[in-house]
Design a protein around this motif. Structure first.
Motif, mmCIF file in Angstrom:
data_model
loop_
_atom_site.group_PDB
_atom_site.id
_atom_site.type_symbol
_atom_site.label_atom_id
_atom_site.label_comp_id
_atom_site.label_asym_id
_atom_site.label_seq_id
_atom_site.Cartn_x
_atom_site.Cartn_y
_atom_site.Cartn_z
ATOM 1 N N ILE A 99 0.838 -1.205 0.000
ATOM 2 C CA ILE A 99 0.000 0.000 0.000
ATOM 3 C C ILE A 99 0.871 1.252 0.000
ATOM 4 C CG2 ILE A 99 -1.658 1.320 1.376
ATOM 5 C CD1 ILE A 99 -2.857 -1.366 2.246
ATOM 6 N N LEU A 100 1.947 1.232 0.788
ATOM 7 C CA LEU A 100 2.852 2.382 0.825
ATOM 8 C C LEU A 100 3.508 2.616 -0.532
ATOM 9 C CD1 LEU A 100 3.970 4.520 2.725
ATOM 10 C CD2 LEU A 100 5.847 2.957 3.239
ATOM 11 N N LEU A 101 3.914 1.550 -1.217
ATOM 12 C CA LEU A 101 4.490 1.691 -2.555
ATOM 13 C C LEU A 101 3.465 2.220 -3.549
ATOM 14 C CD1 LEU A 101 6.726 -1.500 -2.822
ATOM 15 C CD2 LEU A 101 7.461 0.881 -2.551
ATOM 16 N N PHE A 102 2.218 1.780 -3.396
ATOM 17 C CA PHE A 102 1.148 2.284 -4.252
ATOM 18 C C PHE A 102 0.991 3.793 -4.078
ATOM 19 C CE2 PHE A 102 -3.389 3.341 -4.703
ATOM 20 C CZ PHE A 102 -3.548 3.064 -6.054
ATOM 21 N N PHE A 103 0.988 4.253 -2.821
ATOM 22 C CA PHE A 103 0.854 5.683 -2.575
ATOM 23 C C PHE A 103 2.093 6.450 -3.021
ATOM 24 C CE2 PHE A 103 -2.595 4.684 0.531
ATOM 25 C CZ PHE A 103 -3.566 5.400 -0.131
ATOM 26 N N LEU A 104 3.261 5.847 -2.903
ATOM 27 C CA LEU A 104 4.470 6.498 -3.409
ATOM 28 C C LEU A 104 4.406 6.657 -4.925
ATOM 29 C CD1 LEU A 104 7.300 4.880 -1.267
ATOM 30 C CD2 LEU A 104 6.598 7.276 -1.285
ATOM 31 N N LYS A 105 3.856 5.643 -5.584
ATOM 32 C CA LYS A 105 3.716 5.728 -7.036
ATOM 33 C C LYS A 105 2.730 6.836 -7.421
ATOM 34 C CE LYS A 105 2.919 2.979 -11.122
ATOM 35 N NZ LYS A 105 2.722 1.653 -11.666
ATOM 36 N N LEU A 106 1.684 7.011 -6.623
ATOM 37 C CA LEU A 106 0.716 8.085 -6.873
ATOM 38 C C LEU A 106 1.240 9.442 -6.403
ATOM 39 C CD1 LEU A 106 -2.690 6.518 -5.802
ATOM 40 C CD2 LEU A 106 -1.851 6.916 -8.102
ATOM 41 N N LYS A 107 2.389 9.436 -5.762
ATOM 42 C CA LYS A 107 3.016 10.648 -5.212
ATOM 43 C C LYS A 107 2.137 11.318 -4.166
ATOM 44 C CE LYS A 107 5.783 11.451 -9.252
ATOM 45 N NZ LYS A 107 6.144 12.327 -10.339
ATOM 46 N N MET A 108 1.438 10.508 -3.387
ATOM 47 C CA MET A 108 0.643 11.047 -2.285
ATOM 48 C C MET A 108 1.452 11.083 -0.996
ATOM 49 S SD MET A 108 -3.237 9.694 -2.673
ATOM 50 C CE MET A 108 -3.764 10.556 -1.216
ATOM 51 N N VAL A 109 2.568 10.364 -0.954
ATOM 52 C CA VAL A 109 3.432 10.358 0.216
ATOM 53 C C VAL A 109 4.748 10.984 -0.208
ATOM 54 C CG1 VAL A 109 4.592 8.905 1.908
ATOM 55 C CG2 VAL A 109 2.362 8.252 1.062
ATOM 56 N N LEU A 110 5.258 11.859 0.603
ATOM 57 C CA LEU A 110 6.532 12.544 0.330
ATOM 58 C C LEU A 110 6.479 13.320 -0.978
ATOM 59 C CD1 LEU A 110 8.965 9.654 1.277
ATOM 60 C CD2 LEU A 110 8.240 11.534 2.725
ATOM 61 N N SER A 111 5.316 13.882 -1.316
ATOM 62 C CA SER A 111 5.180 14.594 -2.580
ATOM 63 C C SER A 111 5.645 16.026 -2.494
ATOM 64 C CB SER A 111 3.722 14.560 -3.054
ATOM 65 O OG SER A 111 2.907 15.229 -2.121
ATOM 66 N N HIS A 112 5.763 16.562 -1.313
ATOM 67 C CA HIS A 112 6.258 17.922 -1.173
ATOM 68 C C HIS A 112 7.332 17.939 -0.098
ATOM 69 C CE1 HIS A 112 3.253 17.656 1.981
ATOM 70 N NE2 HIS A 112 3.893 18.620 2.590
ATOM 71 N N LYS A 113 8.278 18.849 -0.249
ATOM 72 C CA LYS A 113 9.371 18.964 0.703
ATOM 73 C C LYS A 113 9.197 20.255 1.488
ATOM 74 C CE LYS A 113 12.484 16.523 -2.310
ATOM 75 N NZ LYS A 113 13.680 16.584 -3.121
ATOM 76 N N LEU A 114 9.523 20.168 2.752
ATOM 77 C CA LEU A 114 9.469 21.345 3.592
ATOM 78 C C LEU A 114 10.882 21.867 3.786
ATOM 79 C CD1 LEU A 114 6.993 20.118 6.338
ATOM 80 C CD2 LEU A 114 6.502 21.594 4.413
ATOM 81 N N SER A 115 11.052 23.166 3.763
ATOM 82 C CA SER A 115 12.367 23.746 3.971
ATOM 83 C C SER A 115 12.227 25.036 4.759
ATOM 84 C CB SER A 115 13.052 24.017 2.635
ATOM 85 O OG SER A 115 12.352 25.022 1.945
ATOM 86 N N TYR A 116 13.340 25.481 5.295
ATOM 87 C CA TYR A 116 13.355 26.735 6.037
ATOM 88 C C TYR A 116 13.990 27.801 5.166
ATOM 89 C CZ TYR A 116 12.076 24.288 10.267
ATOM 90 O OH TYR A 116 11.412 23.555 11.193
ATOM 91 N N ASN A 117 13.313 28.938 5.046
ATOM 92 C CA ASN A 117 13.909 30.032 4.302
ATOM 93 C C ASN A 117 14.743 30.882 5.255
ATOM 94 O OD1 ASN A 117 12.090 31.586 5.704
ATOM 95 N ND2 ASN A 117 10.770 32.015 3.975
#
Length: 118
Positions: free
Chosen positions: A92-110
């Protein structure tokens, strides 16, 4: 003379309208930011529940107190159940990774030390 008074009255009115538009735009930006954060939270909760609901179902079926549960008396049934649960969770986790629903955005500090989305 009346033209001068008209200009004196219309200038604050125009300024007031400009401030109203600025405030309206700021409010729209705030609501958009809140919706985006809520969408991220809902996405996380969806992924979390979709991973754990099948695992709960498997654990519930093998945790029942019935006498005749398939493969319950088998020597390695406990390990097989854990293997199946891990495979289901990873699948299921691989399925969501393929759909880019997990870890699809990165957070950073400006530079202002504020958390931003990339």
């Amino acid at each position: 003379m009346f033209k001068e008074h008209e200009n004196n009255i219309s200038q604050p009115n125009n300024t007031s309208n400009d401030y109203q538009e600025i405030l309206s735009d700021q409010l729209n930006m705030y609501h958009t930011s809140i919706r985006s954060k809520l969408n991220d939270i809902m996405k996380f909760l969806t992924v979390f529940s979709v991973i754990f609901i099948p695992l709960t179902f498997i654990a519930r079926n093998y945790g029942t107190n019935f006498e005749y549960v398939p493969k319950l008396s088998f020597k390695y049934s406990y390990f097989i159940m854990w293997f199946v649960m891990i495979v289901v969770a990873i699948g299921i986790l691989l399925f969501f990774l393929k759909l880019k629903m997990v870890l699809s955005h990165k957070l950073s500090y400006n530079s202002n030390k504020k958390l931003t989305h990339k």
